[in-house]
Motif scaffolding. Sequence first.
Motif, PDB file in Angstrom:
ATOM      1  N   SER A 216       0.882  -1.276   0.012  1.00 30.54           N
ATOM      2  CA  SER A 216      -0.032  -0.085  -0.057  1.00 30.54           C
ATOM      3  C   SER A 216       1.119   1.139  -0.001  1.00 30.54           C
ATOM      4  CB  SER A 216      -0.932   0.181   1.186  1.00 30.54           C
ATOM      5  OG  SER A 216      -0.262  -0.122   2.551  1.00 30.54           O
ATOM      6  N   ALA A 217       0.366   2.187  -0.538  1.00 25.05           N
ATOM      7  CA  ALA A 217       1.499   3.645  -0.813  1.00 25.05           C
ATOM      8  C   ALA A 217       1.672   4.065   0.351  1.00 25.05           C
ATOM      9  CB  ALA A 217       0.610   4.568  -1.971  1.00 25.05           C
ATOM     10  N   ASP A 218       1.018   4.019   1.383  1.00 20.42           N
ATOM     11  CA  ASP A 218       1.644   4.719   2.703  1.00 20.42           C
ATOM     12  C   ASP A 218       2.292   3.858   3.770  1.00 20.42           C
ATOM     13  OD1 ASP A 218      -0.830   3.313   3.195  1.00 20.42           O
ATOM     14  OD2 ASP A 218      -1.922   4.996   4.145  1.00 20.42           O
ATOM     15  N   THR A 219       2.461   2.607   3.451  1.00 24.77           N
ATOM     16  CA  THR A 219       3.252   2.079   4.726  1.00 24.77           C
ATOM     17  C   THR A 219       4.437   1.504   4.268  1.00 24.77           C
ATOM     18  OG1 THR A 219       2.333  -0.151   3.734  1.00 24.77           O
ATOM     19  CG2 THR A 219       0.776   0.981   5.267  1.00 24.77           C
ATOM     20  N   LEU A 220       5.180   1.242   5.314  1.00 21.55           N
ATOM     21  CA  LEU A 220       6.674   0.732   4.985  1.00 21.55           C
ATOM     22  C   LEU A 220       6.578  -0.452   6.213  1.00 21.55           C
ATOM     23  CD1 LEU A 220      10.128   2.316   4.841  1.00 21.55           C
ATOM     24  CD2 LEU A 220       9.750   0.822   6.780  1.00 21.55           C
ATOM     25  N   SER A 221       7.262  -1.825   5.966  1.00 19.10           N
ATOM     26  CA  SER A 221       7.366  -2.752   6.617  1.00 19.10           C
ATOM     27  C   SER A 221       8.875  -3.264   6.796  1.00 19.10           C
ATOM     28  CB  SER A 221       6.618  -3.954   6.211  1.00 19.10           C
ATOM     29  OG  SER A 221       6.874  -5.430   6.773  1.00 19.10           O
ATOM     30  N   VAL A 222       9.315  -3.597   7.967  1.00 17.90           N
ATOM     31  CA  VAL A 222      10.803  -4.127   8.246  1.00 17.90           C
ATOM     32  C   VAL A 222      10.539  -5.332   9.004  1.00 17.90           C
ATOM     33  CG1 VAL A 222      12.935  -3.615   9.280  1.00 17.90           C
ATOM     34  CG2 VAL A 222      11.519  -1.858   8.202  1.00 17.90           C
ATOM     35  N   ALA A 223      10.991  -6.536   8.532  1.00 19.16           N
ATOM     36  CA  ALA A 223      10.730  -7.831   9.286  1.00 19.16           C
ATOM     37  C   ALA A 223      12.129  -8.417   9.279  1.00 19.16           C
ATOM     38  CB  ALA A 223      10.112  -8.594   8.239  1.00 19.16           C
TER      39      ALA A 223
END
Length: 271
Positions: A216-223
């Motif tokens: 999605s254009a407004d999220t950033l995920s770090v895993a």
Amino acid sequence: MPHSRIPEAAPAGLRQQPQPRLVTGTGPVIGRALQILGTFTAQHPLLSLSELARKTGLPVSTVHRMLGELLAWGALERDEHGRYRVGLRLWEVGSLAPRTQGLRERALPYLEDLAALTRENVQLAVREESEIVFVERIGSSSAVPTLTRVGGRLAITATGVGLVLLAHAPAHVQDAALARRIQRHTPFTLTDSGQLRRVLAQVRTCGYAVSDRQLSADTLSVAAPVTTAAGEVAAAVSLVVRHGSMPVGALADLVRTSSRAISRVLHTPIS
């Protein structure tokens, strides 16, 4: 800091549950029952008799007979309008799946700590073939909305947890995932297999994955990966924040600290 689990309906962009490869109306009784159960998805949690017959391709009389048996066992329930939904008995059986049962319970305290510390979305996922299944998610009311839900599935290449799990998957799983047409969710979604292979190599090197506005254009995920005592990657934990709200390095440090703590717990036999 207070946090709460976020109930949400399945939004646009969340992948449909894959339909089981089962026999048609002439097949075994168990196959037909599973075919009926497989029609329920996050997008369609309530279905009528006619809808079930249409979606399965089975005769209405067959579906009606099977529904009676599924209701009696508790696999399905009926609402006040006569529509069918998944029953609690089926959920109870599903919760016994060994890959998620012990993992979720042992990881939950650390996921809750991470959510309380950051007041952001915290997720735990496992891999099934070339898809990911979310076994836990926690977030606060102020966290950015996400497309995930417990029990939901997403394509493996568009999320932080997916990239971690794919990076440590067997070569044939990687080849299968990258050989398929990859759906573009946003202008930032990586769809080139060569570029994705380079990303997976980087994930293995640095110990964490970043999915920046891919889903999605407004999220950033770090895993980061969660490992077993044998060194196998059993799951991945992630933080999902609003794009630009926190430095990636700081997020990576937090996620890796939590993933290592969960891994240490998994390394300890249950007494």
